[in-house]
Design a protein around this motif. Structure first.
Motif, PDB file in Angstrom:
ATOM      1  N   VAL A   1      -2.802  -8.240  -7.296  1.00 54.61           N
ATOM      2  CA  VAL A   1      -3.826  -8.324  -8.343  1.00 54.61           C
ATOM      3  C   VAL A   1      -4.032  -9.781  -8.749  1.00 54.61           C
ATOM      4  N   ASP A   2      -2.933 -10.512  -8.949  1.00 55.48           N
ATOM      5  CA  ASP A   2      -3.046 -11.924  -9.333  1.00 55.48           C
ATOM      6  C   ASP A   2      -3.759 -12.735  -8.254  1.00 55.48           C
ATOM      7  N   THR A   3      -3.426 -12.472  -6.984  1.00 58.31           N
ATOM      8  CA  THR A   3      -4.058 -13.197  -5.881  1.00 58.31           C
ATOM      9  C   THR A   3      -5.559 -12.901  -5.824  1.00 58.31           C
ATOM     10  N   ALA A   4      -5.906 -11.605  -5.959  1.00 59.96           N
ATOM     11  CA  ALA A   4      -7.324 -11.220  -5.922  1.00 59.96           C
ATOM     12  C   ALA A   4      -8.079 -11.818  -7.103  1.00 59.96           C
ATOM     13  N   ALA A   5      -7.445 -11.840  -8.288  1.00 60.73           N
ATOM     14  CA  ALA A   5      -8.097 -12.394  -9.472  1.00 60.73           C
ATOM     15  C   ALA A   5      -8.306 -13.896  -9.323  1.00 60.73           C
ATOM     16  N   ALA A   6      -7.287 -14.586  -8.779  1.00 60.52           N
ATOM     17  CA  ALA A   6      -7.415 -16.028  -8.570  1.00 60.52           C
ATOM     18  C   ALA A   6      -8.504 -16.333  -7.547  1.00 60.52           C
ATOM     19  N   SER A   7      -8.571 -15.511  -6.495  1.00 59.76           N
ATOM     20  CA  SER A   7      -9.600 -15.705  -5.477  1.00 59.76           C
ATOM     21  C   SER A   7     -10.982 -15.491  -6.061  1.00 59.76           C
TER      22      SER A   7
ATOM     23  N   ALA B   1     -10.143  -2.706  -5.731  1.00 57.40           N
ATOM     24  CA  ALA B   1      -8.973  -2.135  -5.068  1.00 57.40           C
ATOM     25  C   ALA B   1      -8.917  -2.510  -3.595  1.00 57.40           C
ATOM     26  N   ARG B   2     -10.064  -2.705  -2.960  1.00 55.97           N
ATOM     27  CA  ARG B   2     -10.072  -3.078  -1.542  1.00 55.97           C
ATOM     28  C   ARG B   2      -9.336  -4.400  -1.323  1.00 55.97           C
ATOM     29  N   GLU B   3      -9.540  -5.334  -2.227  1.00 49.03           N
ATOM     30  CA  GLU B   3      -8.864  -6.628  -2.094  1.00 49.03           C
ATOM     31  C   GLU B   3      -7.365  -6.468  -2.300  1.00 49.03           C
ATOM     32  N   VAL B   4      -6.980  -5.645  -3.280  1.00 56.34           N
ATOM     33  CA  VAL B   4      -5.562  -5.403  -3.519  1.00 56.34           C
ATOM     34  C   VAL B   4      -4.940  -4.704  -2.316  1.00 56.34           C
ATOM     35  N   SER B   5      -5.643  -3.725  -1.764  1.00 58.62           N
ATOM     36  CA  SER B   5      -5.143  -2.995  -0.606  1.00 58.62           C
ATOM     37  C   SER B   5      -4.912  -3.933   0.577  1.00 58.62           C
TER      38      SER B   5
ATOM     39  N   SER C   1     -20.768   9.287  -8.815  1.00 60.88           N
ATOM     40  CA  SER C   1     -21.218   9.395 -10.205  1.00 60.88           C
ATOM     41  C   SER C   1     -20.361   8.581 -11.159  1.00 60.88           C
ATOM     42  N   VAL C   2     -19.157   8.181 -10.718  1.00 58.21           N
ATOM     43  CA  VAL C   2     -18.268   7.383 -11.561  1.00 58.21           C
ATOM     44  C   VAL C   2     -17.729   6.221 -10.731  1.00 58.21           C
ATOM     45  N   PRO C   3     -17.437   5.078 -11.360  1.00 60.31           N
ATOM     46  CA  PRO C   3     -16.907   3.942 -10.612  1.00 60.31           C
ATOM     47  C   PRO C   3     -15.460   4.180 -10.181  1.00 60.31           C
ATOM     48  N   THR C   4     -15.173   3.967  -8.912  1.00 57.25           N
ATOM     49  CA  THR C   4     -13.814   4.131  -8.394  1.00 57.25           C
ATOM     50  C   THR C   4     -13.365   2.925  -7.578  1.00 57.25           C
ATOM     51  N   THR C   5     -14.165   1.887  -7.547  1.00 55.68           N
ATOM     52  CA  THR C   5     -13.857   0.737  -6.701  1.00 55.68           C
ATOM     53  C   THR C   5     -12.644  -0.034  -7.195  1.00 55.68           C
ATOM     54  N   HIS C   6     -12.246   0.174  -8.453  1.00 58.13           N
ATOM     55  CA  HIS C   6     -11.094  -0.518  -9.022  1.00 58.13           C
ATOM     56  C   HIS C   6      -9.901   0.427  -9.177  1.00 58.13           C
ATOM     57  N   ARG C   7      -9.792   1.415  -8.283  1.00 59.09           N
ATOM     58  CA  ARG C   7      -8.714   2.396  -8.372  1.00 59.09           C
ATOM     59  C   ARG C   7      -7.913   2.451  -7.075  1.00 59.09           C
ATOM     60  N   LEU C   8      -6.612   2.677  -7.235  1.00 61.33           N
ATOM     61  CA  LEU C   8      -5.728   3.009  -6.131  1.00 61.33           C
ATOM     62  C   LEU C   8      -5.140   4.392  -6.382  1.00 61.33           C
TER      63      LEU C   8
ATOM     64  N   HIS D   1      -4.234  -7.155   0.453  1.00 62.61           N
ATOM     65  CA  HIS D   1      -3.050  -7.964   0.168  1.00 62.61           C
ATOM     66  C   HIS D   1      -1.772  -7.147   0.334  1.00 62.61           C
ATOM     67  N   LEU D   2      -1.816  -5.863  -0.055  1.00 61.85           N
ATOM     68  CA  LEU D   2      -0.639  -5.002   0.094  1.00 61.85           C
ATOM     69  C   LEU D   2      -0.288  -4.797   1.567  1.00 61.85           C
ATOM     70  N   MET D   3      -1.301  -4.695   2.414  1.00 59.85           N
ATOM     71  CA  MET D   3      -1.032  -4.560   3.846  1.00 59.85           C
ATOM     72  C   MET D   3      -0.250  -5.753   4.372  1.00 59.85           C
ATOM     73  N   ARG D   4      -0.557  -6.937   3.890  1.00 65.46           N
ATOM     74  CA  ARG D   4       0.167  -8.133   4.317  1.00 65.46           C
ATOM     75  C   ARG D   4       1.615  -8.114   3.832  1.00 65.46           C
ATOM     76  N   ARG D   5       1.865  -7.302   2.809  1.00 69.55           N
ATOM     77  CA  ARG D   5       3.223  -7.186   2.280  1.00 69.55           C
ATOM     78  C   ARG D   5       3.933  -5.937   2.815  1.00 69.55           C
ATOM     79  N   GLY D   6       3.280  -5.232   3.755  1.00 61.61           N
ATOM     80  CA  GLY D   6       3.939  -4.108   4.402  1.00 61.61           C
ATOM     81  C   GLY D   6       3.638  -2.740   3.839  1.00 61.61           C
ATOM     82  N   TRP D   7       2.602  -2.609   2.986  1.00 61.08           N
ATOM     83  CA  TRP D   7       2.286  -1.323   2.359  1.00 61.08           C
ATOM     84  C   TRP D   7       0.902  -0.829   2.789  1.00 61.08           C
ATOM     85  N   LEU D   8       0.786   0.468   2.947  1.00 60.70           N
ATOM     86  CA  LEU D   8      -0.506   1.095   3.226  1.00 60.70           C
ATOM     87  C   LEU D   8      -0.877   1.957   2.025  1.00 60.70           C
ATOM     88  N   ALA D   9      -1.902   1.525   1.285  1.00 55.83           N
ATOM     89  CA  ALA D   9      -2.338   2.225   0.073  1.00 55.83           C
ATOM     90  C   ALA D   9      -3.735   2.792   0.278  1.00 55.83           C
TER      91      ALA D   9
END
Length: 450
Positions: free
Chosen positions: A433-439, A379-383, A403-410, A385-393
């Motif tokens: 997501v596509d940009t982060a996956a390609a990277s 999610a950090r990578e998606v966040s 205790s649970v994985p949350t690194t892939h959550r927004l 990329h979203l900032m570059r598109r004008g969004w704060l997530a």
């Protein structure tokens, strides 16, 4: 000498450790010697070392993690809810209700401003007490119910924990967890014990593990859990009640923050014979965050201790605010507006989840103000990329206790977006997501070549 800690008395040892922390020689997360090692190194009785660590714990400088030993406390600021006023980005991380759906108090306020309240009068406005008593009793199994009014839910939870616990006591918290609960527990010097949350709420195995660790209190969200949107199923609530029957003196705090706006039925983990319990309901989600008032229903002993915690400071919540609350919740027009608002939040979140699903990111809307979105990439990578598109997530790791994985959550607050903006945000998330996956694919390829 161990970490250059010196001293012969508990006070001298504690002062030495404090000085090492203040000078930066001991940093957040650094381990301290075990009691035995410290006592042997300094040539003092082990009870002296124990007393020194106790002084440091009470001062909020160190924390004991059971088998994890004693470590310097991390004083990094905890993330908070709300707008980011200095950002030029469109903020979809606020967790706020829609201001257009908050009732206008102007008319009601004009009708409640006459009576002047003096010291010594009842703490709870009689009219509000009658209404709140019916509101709370309808969902409670215990027959004896006492009411207390506090300045919001966070105030209630902080005071409830303070009247029952001492520093380093263990508190069971949902994981992922509401940001204010994390902040309250850490600032109080208590030890958070994570209990994983799934689609049916707090898990049975997680609560069992927390109880085995000796938690003295439990903070639970029965419905519209923040950030996941999960609500307790009837089966899960019954299982948790059954488990808590063996621990009747663990303080169970239910924070029903979404209450009147919720699309889910209220299901409690508090059984009829539980001895220490509290149900907290704030009005801030449906009457607005500036209406800093919450009703707490509890057992008699908890209510008395909570009243004692109120008496040295905020002896009562403004009666003007109490009467205004009563005037609003008693107004049929306001009640109808609250019902419409609850439907609006549910519909807008469901629509946005459908947009993401159509774009190849399966999403489901739970209950509450926010969406908890699973991503196939960090999610950090998606966040970013979203900032570059004008969004704060907001990324899921801010809500994590580990205790649970949350690194892939927004966690997204999208209910106030127009259809056009909602479509744009969904498309931008898919592109990110596509940009982060390609990277990530490129990085893997370069690693394999190397």
């Amino acid at each position: 000498m161990t970490l250059e800690i010196t001293g012969r008395s508990a006070a001298e040892i504690a002062a030495s450790v404090r000085e090492r922390i203040e000078r930066g020689a001991l940093r957040p997360g650094d381990p301290l010697p075990s009691v035995r090692t410290l006592a042997d190194e300094l040539g003092v009785n082990r009870n002296t070392a124990v007393a020194a660590y106790r002084q440091l714990t009470l001062a909020g400088l160190v924390e004991t993690r059971g088998r994890g030993g004693t470590r310097v406390v991390d004083r990094a600021p905890t993330a908070q809810e709300g707008f980011t006023p200095d950002s030029v980005l469109r903020d979809v991380a606020t967790g706020n209700p829609d201001p257009a759906l908050i009732p206008d108090p102007a008319t009601a306020l004009a009708g409640v401003a006459g009576h002047r309240v003096l010291y010594g009068e009842p703490v709870i406005d009689p009219g509000l007490e009658r209404w709140a008593d019916a509101w709370m009793r309808a969902d409670l199994a215990p027959s004896e119910v006492r009411l207390t009014i506090t300045s919001g839910a966070a105030d209630a939870v902080e005071r409830l924990l303070a009247q029952a616990l001492v520093r380093d006591d263990a508190v069971a918290l949902e994981d992922p967890c509401f940001l204010t609960s994390i902040h309250t527990v850490r600032m109080g010097g208590y030890r958070p014990v994570p209990v994983p949350v799934d689609d049916e709420g707090m898990t049975v195995a997680g609560l069992r593990a927390a109880l085995d660790q000796g938690v003295r209190a439990l903070v639970c969200t029965p419905r519209a859990q923040n950030p996941t949107g999960a609500s307790l199923s009837e089966r899960r609530a019954a299982e948790l009640r059954e488990m808590l029957r063996e621990h009747p003196y663990v303080l169970v705090i239910e924070d029903d923050h979404f209450s009147m706006l919720s699309r889910s039925p209220f299901r409690s983990v508090i059984g009829p014979d539980h001895q220490r319990w509290a149900l907290v309901r704030s009005v801030s989600k449906f009457l607005g965050p500036d209406m800093c008032l919450a009703v707490t229903a509890s057992d008699a002993e908890t209510a008395e201790r909570l009243a004692m915690r109120l008496s040295p400071g905020t002896t009562w919540v403004s009666h003007l605010l109490q009467r205004l609350t009563l005037a609003l919740v008693s107004d049929p027009g306001v009640a109808a507006g609250i019902a419409r608002a609850g439907g609006h939040y549910a519909a807008r979140n469901a629509a946005f989840a459908a947009r993401l699903t159509a774009l190849g990111i399966p999403a489901r809307a739970g209950d509450g103000l926010n969406l908890w979105v699973a991503l196939p990439v960090p999610a950090r990578e998606v966040s970013t990329h979203l900032m570059r598109r004008g969004w704060l997530a907001r990324t899921g790791d801010e809500f994590s206790l580990g205790s649970v994985p949350t690194t892939h959550r927004l966690r997204l607050t999208v209910h106030d977006l127009s259809d056009e903006d909602a479509g744009r945000l969904a498309a931008d998330i898919a592109a990110a997501v596509d940009t982060a996956a390609a990277s990530a694919g490129g990085r893997r390829a370069r690693t394999e070549v190397g």
